[in-house]
Design a protein around this motif. Structure first.
Motif, short mmCIF file in Angstrom:
data_model
loop_
_atom_site.label_atom_id
_atom_site.label_comp_id
_atom_site.label_asym_id
_atom_site.label_seq_id
_atom_site.Cartn_x
_atom_site.Cartn_y
_atom_site.Cartn_z
N LEU A 85 -14.36 8.69 -30.29
CA LEU A 85 -15.70 8.23 -29.90
C LEU A 85 -16.67 9.38 -30.13
CD1 LEU A 85 -17.67 6.17 -28.63
CD2 LEU A 85 -17.07 7.11 -26.39
N LEU A 117 -22.08 11.17 -33.54
CA LEU A 117 -22.49 11.93 -34.74
C LEU A 117 -23.83 12.64 -34.55
CD1 LEU A 117 -21.37 9.47 -37.60
CD2 LEU A 117 -20.10 11.35 -36.57
N SER A 118 -24.17 12.93 -33.29
CA SER A 118 -25.45 13.62 -33.06
C SER A 118 -25.39 15.06 -33.54
CB SER A 118 -25.83 13.55 -31.58
OG SER A 118 -24.80 14.09 -30.78
N SER A 119 -24.21 15.65 -33.54
CA SER A 119 -24.13 17.02 -34.06
C SER A 119 -22.91 17.18 -34.94
CB SER A 119 -24.11 18.05 -32.93
OG SER A 119 -22.86 18.05 -32.27
N PHE A 165 -24.32 20.33 -27.31
CA PHE A 165 -23.92 21.69 -27.64
C PHE A 165 -25.11 22.44 -28.21
CE2 PHE A 165 -21.75 24.86 -30.24
CZ PHE A 165 -20.72 25.26 -29.41
N1 LIG Z 1 -17.19 25.77 -29.92
C1 LIG Z 1 -17.05 26.62 -28.90
O1 LIG Z 1 -17.04 27.84 -29.07
C2 LIG Z 1 -16.89 26.08 -27.50
C3 LIG Z 1 -16.75 27.01 -26.45
C4 LIG Z 1 -16.60 26.52 -25.17
C5 LIG Z 1 -16.56 25.15 -24.93
N2 LIG Z 1 -16.72 24.29 -25.97
C6 LIG Z 1 -16.70 22.86 -25.68
O2 LIG Z 1 -15.75 22.24 -26.52
C7 LIG Z 1 -16.19 20.95 -26.90
C8 LIG Z 1 -16.18 20.82 -28.40
O3 LIG Z 1 -16.98 21.84 -28.96
P1 LIG Z 1 -17.32 21.87 -30.49
O4 LIG Z 1 -17.57 23.26 -30.88
O5 LIG Z 1 -16.34 21.07 -31.25
O6 LIG Z 1 -18.73 21.13 -30.46
P2 LIG Z 1 -19.32 20.05 -31.48
O7 LIG Z 1 -20.79 19.97 -31.19
O8 LIG Z 1 -18.91 20.37 -32.86
O9 LIG Z 1 -18.61 18.73 -31.03
C9 LIG Z 1 -19.11 17.90 -30.04
C10 LIG Z 1 -19.10 16.50 -30.62
O10 LIG Z 1 -19.62 15.61 -29.63
C11 LIG Z 1 -20.46 14.68 -30.27
N3 LIG Z 1 -21.41 14.22 -29.27
C12 LIG Z 1 -22.47 14.88 -28.75
N4 LIG Z 1 -23.10 14.12 -27.86
C13 LIG Z 1 -22.42 12.95 -27.81
C14 LIG Z 1 -22.61 11.76 -27.07
N5 LIG Z 1 -23.62 11.60 -26.21
N6 LIG Z 1 -21.73 10.75 -27.25
C15 LIG Z 1 -20.71 10.87 -28.15
N7 LIG Z 1 -20.50 11.98 -28.87
C16 LIG Z 1 -21.35 13.00 -28.70
C17 LIG Z 1 -21.11 15.43 -31.41
O11 LIG Z 1 -21.58 14.59 -32.44
C18 LIG Z 1 -19.96 16.33 -31.86
O12 LIG Z 1 -19.18 15.71 -32.86
C19 LIG Z 1 -17.56 20.77 -26.27
O13 LIG Z 1 -17.40 20.08 -25.08
C20 LIG Z 1 -18.02 22.18 -26.00
O14 LIG Z 1 -18.90 22.24 -24.89
C21 LIG Z 1 -16.88 24.72 -27.25
#
Ligand SMILES: NC(=O)c1ccc[n+]([C@@H]2O[C@H](COP(=O)([O-])OP(=O)(O)OC[C@H]3O[C@@H](n4cnc5c(N)ncnc54)[C@H](O)[C@@H]3O)[C@@H](O)[C@H]2O)c1
Length: 346
Positions: free
Chosen positions: A40, A43-45, A88
């Motif tokens: 789910l 695709l917002s980011s 994010f």
């Molecule tokens: N990347 C890091 O260094 C890091 C560090 C600590 C925690 N995190 C956490 O890990 C998780 C994944 O991080 P990531 O780097 O893959 O981030 P990312 O932004 O690449 O992935 C998040 C995904 O969530 C989707 N999304 C955003 N809002 C949404 C919504 N309302 N409904 C459905 N989908 C939605 C985006 O399209 C994206 O594909 C996140 O929860 C982030 O907070 C990441």
């Protein structure tokens, strides 16, 4: 140690945010292990092309706040939920604090509620070790430290998600797991205005631009290869020892941002060097270094990808996907101070 991968064969697993940087790698690993994966993601980011094309993956485009989409994915009766979808990250939340609260706060609450109503057996929440320890914790960062002084809405809402997980664990006996990621990097992260330093540095370096250091360059981060995080998530989705626990997923080593910039310029042949840009006001952490002892003890976590190796895989992914990355990289009008500085200079 038990073969945790075998346990995924035939399991129905929901991954929110499965098109994202970490999620897309997790989805691939789950599908390869034989799970039926429901993604789910609104695709917002992220990009649709980042979701692996493998059998056993059902992609549902939608928002974690959309009841219709939630009903659709929980109709598949997932037994394990990986809740990775999030607004994010820091700068984005400073620019859009209300959306941050809705997605990271209310979105997480909705996922937890649906998980309880439908009998989910394990709920894994993507917490953030970079966020929730605040700026004054002793190093290496350990799980027991807490701070009530966080510097961005994103940091606040990532902690909020953990607190809701604790409530659902204590009150509803939902089996929650709270891995705390540190500075993930690797294939699958498309650069952009609100993205992390490594993909953005690689992107700019490949374009022959100077890399902007928003500080002195002496700052350090605990960069963790996405493959190591995914392996830990697969362990934590199965092992009983993880239930109810929070644990750091880091590399346990510090890298200076200046060294990172030099490594990327060297690896990409970028002769444009570095440039100094204004530090972002919320960026109050000069160092990040986590202890990974707890994760090692609980789930046998073993982050064994060296930084050199991880960077090499990441740059290779950029080369292999350069056209798609170029078309997808989102650098908006320059709300982010690092981007603003870049734009002034060009
Ligand atoms: N990347 C890091 O260094 C890091 C560090 C600590 C925690 N995190 C956490 O890990 C998780 C994944 O991080 P990531 O780097 O893959 O981030 P990312 O932004 O690449 O992935 C998040 C995904 O969530 C989707 N999304 C955003 N809002 C949404 C919504 N309302 N409904 C459905 N989908 C939605 C985006 O399209 C994206 O594909 C996140 O929860 C982030 O907070 C990441």
């Amino acid at each position: 140690m038990m073969n945790y991968l075998e346990k995924y064969a035939g399991q129905v697993v929901l991954v929110t945010g499965g098109a994202g940087a970490i999620g897309s790698n997790l989805v691939r690993a789950l599908a390869v292990a034989g799970a039926q994966v429901i993604v789910l993601d609104d695709l917002s980011s992220a990009e649709r092309w980042n979701v692996p094309s493998l059998p056993g993956i059902l992609f549902v485009e939608g928002d974690v706040l959309d009841e219709v989409k939630l009903k659709r994915v929980f109709f598949e009766r997932p037994k394990i939920v990986y809740h990775l979808a999030a607004f994010f990250a820091n700068q984005n939340s400073v620019d859009h604090p209300e959306r941050d609260l809705m997605v990271n706060g209310m979105g997480t609450l909705r996922l937890l509620e649906y998980s309880v109503f439908t009998g989910v057996e394990r709920f894994l929440y993507a917490s953030s070790g970079c966020s929730i320890y605040g700026s004054n914790a002793p190093f290496p960062l350990k799980e027991e430290f807490m701070s009530m002084h966080l510097s961005t809405p994103y940091q606040v809402t990532k902690m909020l998600g953990e607190l809701y997980c604790n409530f659902f664990h204590n009150h509803h006996a939902l089996k929650v797991v709270k891995p705390r990621f540190f500075n993930s990097y690797g294939p699958g992260e498309v650069p952009g205005q609100y993205r992390n330093v490594i993909p953005n540095f690689i992107y700019w370096a490949m374009k022959g631009q100077p890399l902007p250091l928003t500080g002195t360059g002496e700052e350090t981060r605990d960069f963790t290869y996405v493959g190591d995080i995914v392996d830990a998530l697969l362990r934590a989705g199965i092992m009983e020892s993880a239930v109810g626990q929070e644990f750091n997923l880091a590399s346990g080593a510090e890298t200076r941002i200046l060294d990172l910039a030099e490594m990327i310029n060297e690896a990409t042949g970028n002769k444009a060097g570095i440039r100094f840009a204004q530090r972002r006001k919320w960026d109050t952490k000069s160092r990040l270094l986590a202890s990974v002892d707890h994760a090692r003890d609980l789930i046998g976590y073993n982050p064994n990808t060296s930084f050199d190796q991880g960077l090499k895989h990441t740059i290779q992914w950029f080369h292999e996907n350069c056209d798609r990355i170029e078309a997808s990289a989102r650098f908006g009008p320059g709300i982010s101070s690092a981007v603003r500085e870049m734009e002034k200079a060009t």
